[in-house]
Motif scaffolding. Structure first.
Motif, PDB file in Angstrom:
ATOM      1  N   MET A   1      87.648  54.713 102.777  1.00  0.00           N
ATOM      2  CA  MET A   1      87.761  54.266 101.408  1.00  0.00           C
ATOM      3  C   MET A   1      86.756  53.162 101.096  1.00  0.00           C
ATOM      4  SD  MET A   1      90.005  55.791  99.633  1.00  0.00           S
ATOM      5  CE  MET A   1      91.631  56.296  99.366  1.00  0.00           C
ATOM      6  N   ASN A   2      86.653  52.178 101.981  1.00  0.00           N
ATOM      7  CA  ASN A   2      85.736  51.064 101.729  1.00  0.00           C
ATOM      8  C   ASN A   2      84.301  51.537 101.580  1.00  0.00           C
ATOM      9  OD1 ASN A   2      87.655  49.031 101.681  1.00  0.00           O
ATOM     10  ND2 ASN A   2      87.488  48.627 103.856  1.00  0.00           N
ATOM     11  N   LEU A   3      83.868  52.417 102.461  1.00  0.00           N
ATOM     12  CA  LEU A   3      82.483  52.884 102.408  1.00  0.00           C
ATOM     13  C   LEU A   3      82.238  53.759 101.183  1.00  0.00           C
ATOM     14  CD1 LEU A   3      81.840  53.623 106.177  1.00  0.00           C
ATOM     15  CD2 LEU A   3      81.257  51.584 104.868  1.00  0.00           C
ATOM     16  N   THR A   4      83.197  54.571 100.826  1.00  0.00           N
ATOM     17  CA  THR A   4      83.079  55.397  99.621  1.00  0.00           C
ATOM     18  C   THR A   4      82.989  54.516  98.382  1.00  0.00           C
ATOM     19  OG1 THR A   4      84.336  57.162 100.671  1.00  0.00           O
ATOM     20  CG2 THR A   4      84.159  57.238  98.275  1.00  0.00           C
ATOM     21  N   GLY A   5      83.839  53.486  98.329  1.00  0.00           N
ATOM     22  CA  GLY A   5      83.807  52.552  97.202  1.00  0.00           C
ATOM     23  C   GLY A   5      82.477  51.832  97.104  1.00  0.00           C
ATOM     24  N   CYS A   6      81.920  51.443  98.243  1.00  0.00           N
ATOM     25  CA  CYS A   6      80.622  50.767  98.249  1.00  0.00           C
ATOM     26  C   CYS A   6      79.517  51.698  97.770  1.00  0.00           C
ATOM     27  CB  CYS A   6      80.303  50.242  99.649  1.00  0.00           C
ATOM     28  SG  CYS A   6      81.293  48.829 100.121  1.00  0.00           S
ATOM     29  N   LEU A   7      79.555  52.953  98.203  1.00  0.00           N
ATOM     30  CA  LEU A   7      78.572  53.932  97.754  1.00  0.00           C
ATOM     31  C   LEU A   7      78.651  54.110  96.239  1.00  0.00           C
ATOM     32  CD1 LEU A   7      76.427  56.111  98.476  1.00  0.00           C
ATOM     33  CD2 LEU A   7      78.336  57.715  98.630  1.00  0.00           C
ATOM     34  N   LEU A   8      79.857  54.288  95.735  1.00  0.00           N
ATOM     35  CA  LEU A   8      80.045  54.481  94.295  1.00  0.00           C
ATOM     36  C   LEU A   8      79.627  53.253  93.490  1.00  0.00           C
ATOM     37  CD1 LEU A   8      83.467  56.363  94.235  1.00  0.00           C
ATOM     38  CD2 LEU A   8      81.230  57.277  93.600  1.00  0.00           C
ATOM     39  N   VAL A   9      80.004  52.058  93.962  1.00  0.00           N
ATOM     40  CA  VAL A   9      79.665  50.857  93.203  1.00  0.00           C
ATOM     41  C   VAL A   9      78.155  50.635  93.203  1.00  0.00           C
ATOM     42  CG1 VAL A   9      79.831  48.984  94.908  1.00  0.00           C
ATOM     43  CG2 VAL A   9      80.575  48.584  92.589  1.00  0.00           C
ATOM     44  N   GLY A  10      77.484  50.904  94.308  1.00  0.00           N
ATOM     45  CA  GLY A  10      76.034  50.773  94.352  1.00  0.00           C
ATOM     46  C   GLY A  10      75.351  51.747  93.409  1.00  0.00           C
ATOM     47  N   PHE A  11      75.818  52.994  93.418  1.00  0.00           N
ATOM     48  CA  PHE A  11      75.253  54.024  92.548  1.00  0.00           C
ATOM     49  C   PHE A  11      75.445  53.666  91.077  1.00  0.00           C
ATOM     50  CE2 PHE A  11      75.666  57.851  90.010  1.00  0.00           C
ATOM     51  CZ  PHE A  11      74.501  58.527  90.323  1.00  0.00           C
ATOM     52  N   LEU A  12      76.686  53.333  90.720  1.00  0.00           N
ATOM     53  CA  LEU A  12      76.978  53.035  89.318  1.00  0.00           C
ATOM     54  C   LEU A  12      76.374  51.711  88.861  1.00  0.00           C
ATOM     55  CD1 LEU A  12      80.661  54.315  89.088  1.00  0.00           C
ATOM     56  CD2 LEU A  12      78.597  55.355  88.101  1.00  0.00           C
ATOM     57  N   PHE A  13      76.270  50.749  89.767  1.00  0.00           N
ATOM     58  CA  PHE A  13      75.653  49.465  89.428  1.00  0.00           C
ATOM     59  C   PHE A  13      74.211  49.694  88.988  1.00  0.00           C
ATOM     60  CE2 PHE A  13      73.282  45.621  90.695  1.00  0.00           C
ATOM     61  CZ  PHE A  13      73.986  44.656  89.981  1.00  0.00           C
ATOM     62  N   HIS A  14      73.458  50.467  89.758  1.00  0.00           N
ATOM     63  CA  HIS A  14      72.065  50.749  89.401  1.00  0.00           C
ATOM     64  C   HIS A  14      71.984  51.651  88.181  1.00  0.00           C
ATOM     65  CE1 HIS A  14      68.315  53.072  89.503  1.00  0.00           C
ATOM     66  NE2 HIS A  14      67.791  51.881  89.767  1.00  0.00           N
ATOM     67  N   ALA A  15      72.771  52.708  88.171  1.00  0.00           N
ATOM     68  CA  ALA A  15      72.697  53.681  87.084  1.00  0.00           C
ATOM     69  C   ALA A  15      73.013  53.048  85.733  1.00  0.00           C
ATOM     70  CB  ALA A  15      73.643  54.852  87.358  1.00  0.00           C
ATOM     71  N   THR A  16      73.983  52.152  85.694  1.00  0.00           N
ATOM     72  CA  THR A  16      74.378  51.557  84.415  1.00  0.00           C
ATOM     73  C   THR A  16      73.558  50.326  84.068  1.00  0.00           C
ATOM     74  OG1 THR A  16      76.145  50.270  85.465  1.00  0.00           O
ATOM     75  CG2 THR A  16      76.737  52.436  84.565  1.00  0.00           C
ATOM     76  N   GLU A  17      72.713  49.878  84.990  1.00  0.00           N
ATOM     77  CA  GLU A  17      71.839  48.739  84.705  1.00  0.00           C
ATOM     78  C   GLU A  17      70.403  49.188  84.431  1.00  0.00           C
ATOM     79  OE1 GLU A  17      71.583  44.425  86.597  1.00  0.00           O
ATOM     80  OE2 GLU A  17      70.654  45.911  87.927  1.00  0.00           O
ATOM     81  N   GLU A  18      69.957  50.216  85.139  1.00  0.00           N
ATOM     82  CA  GLU A  18      68.558  50.628  85.067  1.00  0.00           C
ATOM     83  C   GLU A  18      68.332  51.938  84.298  1.00  0.00           C
ATOM     84  OE1 GLU A  18      65.986  48.861  86.343  1.00  0.00           O
ATOM     85  OE2 GLU A  18      67.334  47.310  87.066  1.00  0.00           O
ATOM     86  N   LYS A  19      69.229  52.888  84.448  1.00  0.00           N
ATOM     87  CA  LYS A  19      68.975  54.225  83.893  1.00  0.00           C
ATOM     88  C   LYS A  19      69.703  54.472  82.578  1.00  0.00           C
ATOM     89  CE  LYS A  19      67.926  56.404  88.222  1.00  0.00           C
ATOM     90  NZ  LYS A  19      67.373  57.659  88.590  1.00  0.00           N
ATOM     91  N   TYR A  20      70.961  54.132  82.536  1.00  0.00           N
ATOM     92  CA  TYR A  20      71.784  54.426  81.359  1.00  0.00           C
ATOM     93  C   TYR A  20      72.373  53.124  80.846  1.00  0.00           C
ATOM     94  CZ  TYR A  20      71.532  58.831  83.847  1.00  0.00           C
ATOM     95  OH  TYR A  20      71.084  59.928  84.526  1.00  0.00           O
TER      96      TYR A  20
END
Length: 85
Positions: A1-20
């Protein structure tokens, strides 16, 4: 769970700051609210990552050290209290 959450937060952090561009309130609700509730480790990870990305090596190191040491001390304290009852 922890690693999945980290993957998702990293992806969404960049996507919602840089792309969308996403409303900051919605972004916080998803990153901190939903994913922070999914795994608090992802919140710790994104805080530390942000400090590192911003060149705050000292603060990132302090965050890692204090969070881990304090967390282990609190586990020990809870264990000791439970054991003494």
């Amino acid at each position: 769970m922890n690693l999945t959450g980290c993957l998702l937060v990293g992806f969404l952090f960049h996507a919602t700051e840089e792309k969308y561009l996403v409303d900051p309130a919605l972004r916080s609700a998803v990153l901190v609210g939903f994913l922070g509730g999914f795994t608090t480790f992802s919140s710790f990870g994104i805080q530390t990552f942000t400090l590192l990305r911003d060149g705050e090596m000292f603060l990132a190191s302090v965050n890692v050290l204090v969070s881990n040491v304090a967390g282990l001390l609190m586990v020990w304290a809870g264990y000791a209290v439970s054991r003494s009852l």
